[in-house]
Scaffold this motif. Sequence first.
Motif, mmCIF file in Angstrom:
data_model
loop_
_atom_site.group_PDB
_atom_site.id
_atom_site.type_symbol
_atom_site.label_atom_id
_atom_site.label_comp_id
_atom_site.label_asym_id
_atom_site.label_seq_id
_atom_site.Cartn_x
_atom_site.Cartn_y
_atom_site.Cartn_z
ATOM 1 N N LYS A 209 8.425 2.732 9.462
ATOM 2 C CA LYS A 209 8.312 3.143 10.865
ATOM 3 C C LYS A 209 8.892 2.086 11.812
ATOM 4 O O LYS A 209 9.699 2.405 12.691
ATOM 5 N N VAL A 210 8.518 0.828 11.602
ATOM 6 C CA VAL A 210 8.961 -0.245 12.499
ATOM 7 C C VAL A 210 10.460 -0.488 12.386
ATOM 8 O O VAL A 210 11.158 -0.649 13.384
ATOM 9 N N ALA A 211 10.963 -0.506 11.165
ATOM 10 C CA ALA A 211 12.384 -0.788 10.953
ATOM 11 C C ALA A 211 13.251 0.466 11.062
ATOM 12 O O ALA A 211 14.481 0.367 11.011
ATOM 13 N N ARG A 212 12.610 1.621 11.199
ATOM 14 C CA ARG A 212 13.318 2.897 11.288
ATOM 15 C C ARG A 212 14.262 3.099 10.097
ATOM 16 O O ARG A 212 15.449 3.359 10.255
ATOM 17 N N ILE A 213 13.664 2.938 8.922
ATOM 18 C CA ILE A 213 14.408 3.129 7.675
ATOM 19 C C ILE A 213 13.650 4.133 6.817
ATOM 20 O O ILE A 213 12.489 4.444 7.097
ATOM 21 N N SER A 214 14.308 4.616 5.793
ATOM 22 C CA SER A 214 13.653 5.597 4.921
ATOM 23 C C SER A 214 12.519 4.931 4.140
ATOM 24 O O SER A 214 12.521 3.717 3.916
ATOM 25 N N VAL A 215 11.585 5.737 3.696
ATOM 26 C CA VAL A 215 10.466 5.241 2.906
ATOM 27 C C VAL A 215 10.981 4.656 1.587
ATOM 28 O O VAL A 215 10.510 3.603 1.141
ATOM 29 N N ALA A 216 11.968 5.311 1.004
ATOM 30 C CA ALA A 216 12.527 4.811 -0.262
ATOM 31 C C ALA A 216 13.138 3.425 -0.068
ATOM 32 O O ALA A 216 12.946 2.522 -0.896
ATOM 33 N N TYR A 217 13.868 3.236 1.022
ATOM 34 C CA TYR A 217 14.467 1.920 1.285
ATOM 35 C C TYR A 217 13.382 0.893 1.581
ATOM 36 O O TYR A 217 13.455 -0.263 1.136
ATOM 37 N N ALA A 218 12.340 1.294 2.306
ATOM 38 C CA ALA A 218 11.224 0.392 2.597
ATOM 39 C C ALA A 218 10.528 -0.026 1.307
ATOM 40 O O ALA A 218 10.138 -1.188 1.153
ATOM 41 N N GLU A 219 10.383 0.895 0.354
ATOM 42 C CA GLU A 219 9.787 0.555 -0.949
ATOM 43 C C GLU A 219 10.655 -0.457 -1.688
ATOM 44 O O GLU A 219 10.141 -1.408 -2.277
ATOM 45 N N ASP A 220 11.968 -0.248 -1.653
ATOM 46 C CA ASP A 220 12.884 -1.196 -2.306
ATOM 47 C C ASP A 220 12.782 -2.581 -1.673
ATOM 48 O O ASP A 220 12.768 -3.591 -2.373
ATOM 49 N N LEU A 221 12.714 -2.628 -0.341
ATOM 50 C CA LEU A 221 12.569 -3.916 0.348
ATOM 51 C C LEU A 221 11.252 -4.587 -0.022
ATOM 52 O O LEU A 221 11.219 -5.786 -0.320
ATOM 53 N N MET B 31 -4.165 -4.692 3.655
ATOM 54 C CA MET B 31 -3.172 -3.641 3.665
ATOM 55 C C MET B 31 -2.614 -3.500 2.244
ATOM 56 O O MET B 31 -2.219 -4.485 1.639
ATOM 57 N N ASN B 32 -2.596 -2.290 1.725
ATOM 58 C CA ASN B 32 -2.040 -2.075 0.391
ATOM 59 C C ASN B 32 -0.542 -1.771 0.485
ATOM 60 O O ASN B 32 0.018 -1.683 1.583
ATOM 61 N N LYS B 33 0.075 -1.608 -0.668
ATOM 62 C CA LYS B 33 1.531 -1.407 -0.707
ATOM 63 C C LYS B 33 1.941 -0.165 0.076
ATOM 64 O O LYS B 33 2.896 -0.202 0.854
ATOM 65 N N ASN B 34 1.238 0.916 -0.126
ATOM 66 C CA ASN B 34 1.612 2.161 0.533
ATOM 67 C C ASN B 34 1.571 2.028 2.055
ATOM 68 O O ASN B 34 2.477 2.491 2.757
ATOM 69 N N GLU B 35 0.517 1.390 2.565
ATOM 70 C CA GLU B 35 0.410 1.184 4.004
ATOM 71 C C GLU B 35 1.532 0.285 4.517
ATOM 72 O O GLU B 35 2.110 0.539 5.574
ATOM 73 N N ALA B 36 1.826 -0.782 3.756
ATOM 74 C CA ALA B 36 2.895 -1.703 4.156
ATOM 75 C C ALA B 36 4.248 -1.002 4.174
ATOM 76 O O ALA B 36 5.058 -1.201 5.093
ATOM 77 N N VAL B 37 4.509 -0.171 3.189
ATOM 78 C CA VAL B 37 5.778 0.560 3.117
ATOM 79 C C VAL B 37 5.882 1.531 4.298
ATOM 80 O O VAL B 37 6.940 1.627 4.941
ATOM 81 N N GLN B 38 4.803 2.234 4.591
ATOM 82 C CA GLN B 38 4.824 3.175 5.721
ATOM 83 C C GLN B 38 5.084 2.449 7.039
ATOM 84 O O GLN B 38 5.882 2.899 7.862
ATOM 85 N N LYS B 39 4.423 1.304 7.216
ATOM 86 C CA LYS B 39 4.600 0.545 8.449
ATOM 87 C C LYS B 39 6.015 -0.021 8.552
ATOM 88 O O LYS B 39 6.651 0.062 9.609
ATOM 89 N N LEU B 40 6.526 -0.560 7.464
ATOM 90 C CA LEU B 40 7.894 -1.092 7.439
ATOM 91 C C LEU B 40 8.897 0.017 7.730
ATOM 92 O O LEU B 40 9.845 -0.182 8.502
#
Length: 162
Positions: free
Chosen positions: A12-24, A1-10
């Motif tokens: 969706k699962v955590a129900r947070i924005s993509v920008a916040y998922a990237e920061d995490l 899984m690459n970064k983009n896929e991990a960010v998208q999954k995070l």
Amino acid sequence: MNKNEAVQKLSKVARISVAYAEDLYDSFLPKPVVPQYVADWYEEIKDSFKYDLIDTINGIPYGAPDEEFSDFEKWLDDNNDSLTILVNMHQFGYEVEKEPRYTVKMKNKVGNEDYLVNTETNGFRFYNGIYSNHRAHTRKELEDADFGWVFDCPGVEVKEVE
């Protein structure tokens, strides 16, 4: 899984924005910080990373008396974690370390000091009061423009700046 896929999954699962998922993601897996010459090498070979990494390692001239190591080869050899860093760069991205920047000022003037500036059209010149945005230079920029002598000249003041 690459970064983009991990960010998208995070996201969706955590129900947070993509920008916040990237920061995490970036907080858990920080990007390696590397010198500019490492970043330059990586950018040239990133599409065929594993093959070119192996070729580069095999091509290092160990024991050859006439050969000098490039900066990248020295970094590979001197840094115990170099291979891990390169793989992490490939997986997670990277940042380039900030090089120290310097201002160069003539010492013989009081008031309208003459600073070394890069005019971009006429190269490096000493000017007073103009081109205030082009006064900070890296050591490499100065040396490439044949101004490396300023570091040893008593007639100029070289000052490291932020």
